[in-house]
Design a protein around this motif. Structure first.
Motif, PDB file in Angstrom:
ATOM      1  N   VAL A  97       0.851  -1.202   0.000  1.00  0.00           N
ATOM      2  CA  VAL A  97       0.000   0.000   0.000  1.00  0.00           C
ATOM      3  C   VAL A  97       0.878   1.241   0.000  1.00  0.00           C
ATOM      4  N   GLU A  98       0.454   2.253  -0.771  1.00  0.00           N
ATOM      5  CA  GLU A  98       1.135   3.542  -0.760  1.00  0.00           C
ATOM      6  C   GLU A  98       0.080   4.639  -0.618  1.00  0.00           C
ATOM      7  N   ILE A  99       0.281   5.506   0.374  1.00  0.00           N
ATOM      8  CA  ILE A  99      -0.663   6.599   0.625  1.00  0.00           C
ATOM      9  C   ILE A  99       0.104   7.922   0.566  1.00  0.00           C
ATOM     10  N   LYS A 100      -0.221   8.755  -0.422  1.00  0.00           N
ATOM     11  CA  LYS A 100       0.453  10.044  -0.595  1.00  0.00           C
ATOM     12  C   LYS A 100      -0.439  11.224  -0.221  1.00  0.00           C
ATOM     13  N   ALA A 101      -1.745  10.992  -0.174  1.00  0.00           N
ATOM     14  CA  ALA A 101      -2.676  12.058   0.185  1.00  0.00           C
ATOM     15  C   ALA A 101      -3.946  11.457   0.756  1.00  0.00           C
ATOM     16  N   VAL A 102      -4.570  12.187   1.677  1.00  0.00           N
ATOM     17  CA  VAL A 102      -5.842  11.751   2.251  1.00  0.00           C
ATOM     18  C   VAL A 102      -6.787  12.942   2.330  1.00  0.00           C
ATOM     19  N   ASN A 103      -8.077  12.638   2.342  1.00  0.00           N
ATOM     20  CA  ASN A 103      -9.090  13.669   2.551  1.00  0.00           C
ATOM     21  C   ASN A 103      -9.593  13.585   3.984  1.00  0.00           C
ATOM     22  N   ILE A 104      -9.630  14.718   4.670  1.00  0.00           N
ATOM     23  CA  ILE A 104     -10.205  14.757   6.002  1.00  0.00           C
ATOM     24  C   ILE A 104     -11.340  15.765   6.017  1.00  0.00           C
ATOM     25  N   MET A 105     -12.278  15.576   6.942  1.00  0.00           N
ATOM     26  CA  MET A 105     -13.426  16.466   7.050  1.00  0.00           C
ATOM     27  C   MET A 105     -13.112  17.573   8.049  1.00  0.00           C
TER      28      MET A 105
END
Length: 491
Positions: free
Chosen positions: A304-312
């Motif tokens: 898995v690679e995570i470079k960006a996330v959306n938060i509320m």
């Protein structure tokens, strides 16, 4: 602690109930609940705790016996999940369902009760727009706004973060009416309850104990151990007497009369054997086998690679840059307050539709959804497990099911008929048969009996694929070696 209890507000009198001939839930049960009592309803997953709530609220009727409720007493139940056909309701429409008549001051009432459960919400917002943790608060508020004489709470801490649990605990300590709670959160229960209704899964009886939760659990454990020791001694005595009886029976003549009397004595001893409680059953340690494929042994291999996330933030999604790479045997803990977008992040990652996040090709994903929406409730347990198998035999399937207390009878049942705890165990049985390369776990401690959690934590800790975990249980998290942490509240 019972000095302030009032008159009897609810009484079960010889109540029996069963789901078909093979599923007896209650067998001639007697117990009373008094005004202002705060009790825990305790029993194994699938024992019938939620059924007792349905009987109290008159959603179902007993087959025998009677349930007497004090004249004029009102009842409200905090459900575990919001019904699907309510999900398009606005907050106002949702709370209007709590009353049989139109309430003209509904908005100030809603705002007051939302403050109790520590939730700020636009009253025109739809239920399906809230996170799992926010929905948990709304479920609780739905019961509380009715100000009932008897408050029934079914797993109220599920999906609540630490602050949410603290608010709920304070409210219940100060609550002046009767409250009965089903929960697997021992610390939460011990903070405000002062009695236990113990549902014995084997006998279908309910035993009533007075005392705080921890003391009662210890008392029950001592009683179970005492019963086991008594059984062991009786069985040893019975075996010795049977050997002597057989010896005398073979001698003939008057010795046969001696053998006959010994047989009667043995039967009397056998009648004293205690049926050991099935509530004490726990799942044994288990392993979730990892997917096998080419390249998995390379040290630089990314799952898995995570470079960006959306938060509320302030009700709107906001993109944040991160840099997380998960390799085999690595584990990521995602944390943050209710409503910030943890479950949404997991859903987006698992679906492969999220920008800035990716899973390597050909990875099999084992996804534990907190609401079990990944299970087909109309399918049988057997078919659900069969569909998850990567090869394997019928015997292997049944062995995996039994490992998670899903017996032969349950295999033929529809998934929707299982208790929430049994659905959780079914999910883990699926993972064992599936052999995933990546586990995505969204609040896996919800609904699972606390006795099972050490085995679950050990299995996740030893899992040799990649693991992404969301959990509000610090005790559970401590048992798992976490390699990476992502606190969405700090971004």
């Amino acid at each position: 602690m019972t000095a302030n209890w009032g008159d009897v507000v609810l009484k079960f009198n010889k109540v029996s109930f069963a789901y078909g001939p093979k599923k007896t839930i209650l067998d001639s049960v007697d117990f009373v609940i008094r005004e202002r009592a705060k009790l825990t309803l305790m029993g194994q997953n699938g024992a019938g705790k939620s059924t007792i709530f349905k009987l109290i609220s008159k959603e179902i009727q007993p087959e025998e016996g009677s349930i007497n409720i004090k004249t004029g007493a009102t009842i409200a139940t905090s459900m575990q999940v919001i019904p699907k056909d309510w999900m398009n309701d606005t907050v106002i429409q949702y709370f209007e369902r709590a009353f049989s008549k139109k309430v003209y001051d509904i908005e100030p009432r809603i705002n007051k009760i939302l403050n109790v459960v520590n939730l700020k919400a636009d009253l025109k917002k739809k239920m399906n727009q809230f996170s799992g943790g926010q929905q948990a608060r709304l479920l609780l508020a739905f019961a509380l706004i009715q100000n009932p004489d008897i408050l029934l709470l079914d797993e109220p801490t599920n999906n609540l973060d630490k602050v949410g649990i603290e608010h709920l605990t304070k409210f219940l300590i100060e609550y002046s009416k009767t409250c009965v709670v089903i929960s697997h959160d021992a610390h939460f229960l011990n903070s405000f309850t002062h009695g236990v209704l113990y549902l014995d899964n084997f006998s279908g009886k309910v035993e009533q104990y007075v005392g705080d939760y921890m003391k009662v659990v210890a008392e029950i454990a001592i009683r179970i151990e005492r019963e086991r020791k008594k059984n062991a001694m009786l069985k040893k005595d019975i075996e010795n007497r049977k050997e002597q009886m057989n010896y005398f029976a073979q001698k003939g003549g008057k010795m046969r009369d001696v053998a006959r009397k010994m047989r009667e004595a043995i039967q009397e001893l056998e009648s004293q054997l205690v049926d050991l409680r099935q509530e004490d059953k726990t799942i044994k340690d288990f392993i979730i086998p990892v997917q096998s494929f080419e390249g998995s042994e390379r040290p630089d291999w990314k799952i898995v690679e995570i470079k960006a996330v959306n938060i509320m933030t302030t009700g709107k999604p906001s993109a944040k840059k991160v840099n997380i790479v998960l390799k085999r045997k690595e584990k990521l803990l995602i944390s943050g307050p209710n409503g910030i977008g943890k479950s949404t992040l997991l859903e987006a990652l698992a679906s492969g539709k999220a920008k800035g996040m990716g899973i390597s090709d050909d990875i099999k994903i084992g996804y534990y959804k907190q609401d079990f929406s990944g299970l087909d409730f109309d399918e049988t347990v057997y078919k659900t497990l069969s569909d998850a198998m990567t090869g394997g035999s019928d015997q292997e399937l049944r062995s995996a099911a039994a490992q998670f207390l899903l017996d032969a009878d349950l295999l033929n049942n529809k998934v929707g008929s299982l208790s929430e705890g049994q659905k959780g165990l079914l999910s883990f049985a699926r993972f064992v048969l599936q052999r995933p390369g990546l586990l995505i776990m969204d609040e896996p401690t919800n609904h699972i009996n606390f006795r099972h959690l050490p085995a679950v934590a050990k299995a996740l800790d030893k899992f040799e694929g990649a693991l992404i975990l969301v959990s509000h249980s610090p005790e559970f998290i401590k048992q798992i070696n976490i390699d990476h942490k992502l606190d969405l509240g700090d971004l």
